[in-house]
Design an enzyme around this catalytic site. Structure first.
Site, mmCIF file in Angstrom:
data_model
loop_
_atom_site.group_PDB
_atom_site.id
_atom_site.type_symbol
_atom_site.label_atom_id
_atom_site.label_comp_id
_atom_site.label_asym_id
_atom_site.label_seq_id
_atom_site.Cartn_x
_atom_site.Cartn_y
_atom_site.Cartn_z
ATOM 1 N N SER A 105 43.441 83.921 -9.631
ATOM 2 C CA SER A 105 44.347 83.777 -10.702
ATOM 3 C C SER A 105 44.950 83.142 -10.714
ATOM 4 O O SER A 105 45.518 83.454 -11.879
ATOM 5 C CB SER A 105 44.860 84.863 -10.129
ATOM 6 O OG SER A 105 45.444 85.346 -9.229
ATOM 7 N N LYS B 143 50.006 93.895 -11.716
ATOM 8 C CA LYS B 143 49.988 92.356 -11.783
ATOM 9 C C LYS B 143 50.878 92.253 -13.432
ATOM 10 O O LYS B 143 52.016 92.658 -13.392
ATOM 11 C CB LYS B 143 49.907 91.104 -12.167
ATOM 12 C CG LYS B 143 48.552 90.744 -11.186
ATOM 13 C CD LYS B 143 47.611 89.324 -11.278
ATOM 14 C CE LYS B 143 46.725 89.347 -10.075
ATOM 15 N NZ LYS B 143 45.265 88.458 -10.200
#
Length: 852
Positions: free
Chosen positions: A730, A773
């Site tokens: 990511s 996140k």
């Protein structure tokens, strides 16, 4: 200088001859026989008896020690296989040189001179000599030798050196230890070493005597017990009282009352017949009796009466847990499906007793298929009286449903939700921890042939529940291990398969036990650690971490009252303000759940309890400023948004089991050969993302206005916190932004955090952990987020108060990311533009799907 002698060599295997000691020796090797014949031909019949370093057949000077014994041959007897002779050690000798002569070895030997004590009258030496004699006499007595013989032998040797040699020749030590004593020329040192060996031998003899006496005592106790039991039987018969047969009759009646399946009934009858034939004294009788008692304690036909009322179930879930809306919805959906299926089956079967044996095979197949494909967990219900088990027939069976797997970080409520489900359904609750289990027998049990055998944890849990339809929690299923003793995860396959677990066979029981009515719920932290076949049998329910506001509400509703009670503090004595609670959450905990938060609240309560107990204060209100004084300096230092734009520094987002956070990716160029340097303890996947970003920048250098000479320089990519391992795809867009920034000299905006995987073509791929996140970025003070387009539906998981604070940009191409992150870049009419707007230069055609 002592006289030198040339003597035949008599090599000894596993034997060391001491001066003053006579020993029988058998000789059969040709070279040894020749050496003996050469000695017999001499006037004094002397040989040099020396031990071999190695037990080999062929002897040369390399395998012989240097120090041996000059010995005289005494009696000799010849035979077909060789000679038997008596050797008497005369004195120590040192071989100066070995030579071969006429097929045997001979040596030039000089006598070894003993080093006497400086003062034989010294009290320490005299005490050592006396102690050695006393211990040698004690060892002889303990070894079974007559006292007069021992005293006679010891009295015949007065000199300390000769005494040490005499004892060394008879104690039980290894040949290397004997050789060391032979080579010890100092009398005092030799005497001291002999004393140590004698003392050790005395200890061994004492230990043997203790073991012998213990064994005899144990055997005596068993014989005494058997004798007393026989007497007791005789007395009971005379008095007309019963014996152990009464116990057997009681056990027989208990087993007869059980509603056992045919296979189990056959095994129980067979084992009970064996128990009746053998006596209680037999070791096997206890094994059989324990097996039958385990059978009697299992809930073969005991069930908790279940009630399915959806409003009551929702009330219990809301009462026990704050937030977790998705999880509650999933559980309630399951309960609703379960309730409707039971109503459907009740209407179709007319509530007949037993299973609908008249139903067609097609209907049964449809019911099984419906059970296997249900989209939610197993049921809930009202709270009946303390889960009282009831006897039921087959009509009490509940419809089968999927096995639930609760996956999420520690401390988010997985175990407590399972408890609430059991409470809502009116079922018993059983929990077993599988963390660290590495043996298949933990699940299936041990076979009864092993000493100390017992059922596996599944059967033990069913005994604990007392009903055959409990809520059974398999905790930490991702922590199962594998060893040479089997794979417990494979053993769970049968347990968690609705098509097989109605005939689960534990190795200890050896008969099928029905687990089909058990509601199994498993918990795990890392779903990737669960084997694929096992995961395929479970339906995943994901638990996300709590937001800061949710943690505050949980603390107010559950944690603070509980800690106040545990620490003896009342709400009137202690008040924790919202500011103080927020400070504890952000500066003293770093987790997705609330376990550490509860511990810190408990610390606060204990600090205040001490002050109240010492009469320092009567009550106290803790605000934000007081937290540091009570808990010490902050333990957590989360990343904060950078203060300004920088070249080569981009802000990414990551997710761990303790929650989400931001991270900075740094890129810098330097003189070199155009190489890529990666640091920060990056994993293989993260390294691949960095290489993909580097390749993308090189392949689009012209469009990105990167000078060609920049690729002749090395570029160094670093992710801070180098002691922490990092991996995952990511960070691709973050690394790309940092690399392009470093190569083009354009600063990256500090107020934007980004996440997404990239391809070599510049596509931005979806990632996981969006909620965590984003929450981490918000905690760091960032309000602008870049996400992959395919992760847009994940924004629905975010609380409304978080969505109101942030601005989200969803992207499909890396060019769209650069338009947002690089200063001086603009996006207009589907193209990324740099520089002067009057003379813009087209960079990268972008997808028309880009939206702000």
């Amino acid at each position: 200088m002592s006289e030198r002698l040339t003597l035949p060599v008599l090599p000894l295997r596993e034997v060391v001859l001491f001066p003053g000691v006579t020993a029988p020796i058998g000789a059969g090797r040709p070279a040894t026989l020749r050496a003996i014949e050469a000695a017999l031909a001499g006037p004094e019949r002397l040989v040099f008896a020396v031990s071999q370093r190695q037990n080999v057949e062929s002897v040369n000077s390399d395998v012989l020690y240097t120090i041996g014994t000059i010995a005289r041959i005494g009696q000799l007897q010849r035979g077909l296989s060789g000679m038997q002779l008596l050797l008497h050690g005369e004195r120590r000798g040192i071989a100066i040189h070995y030579t071969e002569k006429d097929g045997y070895l001979q040596a030039i030997v000089r006598e070894a001179e003993e080093m006497l004590a400086l003062d034989v009258e010294d009290p320490a030496f005299v005490a050592l000599h006396r102690e050695a004699r006393a211990r040698a006499a004690e060892l002889g007595q303990k070894s079974g030798l007559p006292d007069d013989v021992v005293q006679q032998v010891l009295a015949g040797v007065n000199e300390p050196g000769k005494f040490a040699d005499l004892v060394a020749g008879y104690i039980d030590i290894t040949p290397p230890q004997r050789q060391m004593l032979l080579e010890t020329l100092g009398v005092e040192e030799r005497l001291r070493r002999v004393l140590v060996h004698v003392q050790r031998q005395i200890g061994v003899v004492d230990a043997q005597e203790d073991i012998k006496s213990q064994v005899q005592e144990e055997l005596g106790e068993r014989q005494r017990e058997m004798f007393l039991r026989e007497q007791m039987k005789t007395i009971q018969r005379e008095l007309g009282e019963g014996d152990e047969r009464d116990d057997l009759q009681e056990l027989k009646e208990t087993l007869a009352a059980l509603d056992l399946p045919p296979e189990a009934r056959k095994e129980v009858d067979r084992e009970f017949a064996r128990l009746s034939r053998i006596g209680r004294e037999s070791m096997e009788s206890q094994v059989i009796r324990t097996f039958l008692e385990n059978i009697a304690e299992l809930p073969w036909n005991e069930r908790s009466k279940e009630h399915l009322e959806l409003p009551q179930a929702q009330f219990i879930l809301d009462e026990d847990h704050y937030a977790l809306g998705d999880v509650k919805d999933r559980v309630l959906e399951f309960l609703a499906v379960r309730q409707l299926r039971l109503q459907m089956e009740g209407g179709k079967e007319g509530r007949r007793e037993g299973v609908n044996d008249g139903a067609s095979e097609g209907e049964k197949a449809q019911e099984v298929a419906a059970g296997e494909s249900t989209d939610v967990p197993q049921a809930t219900a009202t709270v009946p009286a303390p889960n009282a088990p009831v006897r039921g027939n087959e009509d009490d069976r509940t419809a089968r449903g999927p096995i639930l797997l609760f996956v999420g970080p520690p401390g988010v409520g997985k175990t407590s939700v399972a408890k609430s489900i059991a409470r809502a359904m009116g079922r018993k609750y059983v929990r077993i921890s599988l963390g660290g289990a590495r043996d298949e027998a933990d699940i299936r049990g041990h076979r009864r042939t092993y000493v100390g055998a017992m059922p596996g944890r599944i059967i033990q849990g069913m005994k604990q529940a007392g009903t055959k339809n409990p809520v059974f929690l398999l905790d930490e299923v991702d922590k199962l291990g594998v060893s040479f003793q089997g794979d417990p995860a494979s053993a769970l396959l049968e347990v968690l398969d609705p098509a097989q677990n109605d005939t689960f066979v534990d190795h200890y029981l050896g008969v099928p036990f029905d687990l089909s009515e058990v509601l199994f719920i498993a918990t795990a932290n890392f779903i990737q650690n669960i084997p694929g076949p096992l995961l395929d049998r479970m339906e995943v329910v994901e638990f996300a971490g709590y937001t800061e506001r949710e943690k505050q509400e949980i603390a107010r509703k559950y944690l603070i009252p509980r800690q106040f009670t545990e620490n003896g503090v009342s709400p009137e004595q202690l008040t924790i303000t919202d500011g103080a609670l927020s400070e504890v959450i952000t500066s003293y905990t770093r987790e997705s759940g609330v376990r550490q938060l509860e511990r810190e609240i408990g610390r606060l309560a204990r600090k205040v309890a001490r002050k109240i107990a010492a009469n320092e204060v009567e009550s106290i209100s803790i605000d934000r400023e007081m937290v540091d004084d009570l808990l010490g300096r902050p333990k957590v230092h989360p990343e904060k948004m950078a203060r300004e734009d920088e070249i080569g520094v981009a802000t990414g987002m990551y997710y761990t089991p303790t929650g989400g956070d931001i991270m900075f990716v740094e890129a810098s160029t330097m003189r070199g050969k155009g190489e890529l340097v990666l640091t920060g303890q990056l994993g293989d996947v993260m390294k691949e993302s960095a290489r993909a970003a580097w390749t993308y920048a090189r392949s689009h250098a012209a469009a990105l206005q990167i000078p060609d000479e920049m690729f002749d320089r090395d570029i160094h990519i670093h992710v801070p916190a180098g002691a922490i391992p990092k991996d995952g795809p990511s960070a691709g867009v973050t690394m790309s932004s940092a690399v392009v920034s470093a190569l083009s000299g354009r600063a990256v905006r500090h107020d934007i955090a980004m996440t997404g995987e990239i391809t070599l073509r510049g596509r931005v791929m979806p990632i996981g952990g969006v909620k965590e996140k984003v929450l981490g970025a918000v905690r760091a003070g960032i309000a602008k987020i870049i996400l992959p387009k395919e992760n847009e539906p994940d924004l629905e998981d975010l609380p409304k108060e978080v969505l109101d604070k942030i601005e989200v940009f969803v992207v499909q191409e890396l060019g769209e990311v650069l338009a947002l992150t690089l200063r001086g870049a603009t996006f207009r009419e589907g193209r990324l533009l740099f520089g002067d707007e009057k003379n813009p230069r087209d960079v990268i055609p972008l997808s028309s799907g880009f939206r702000h």
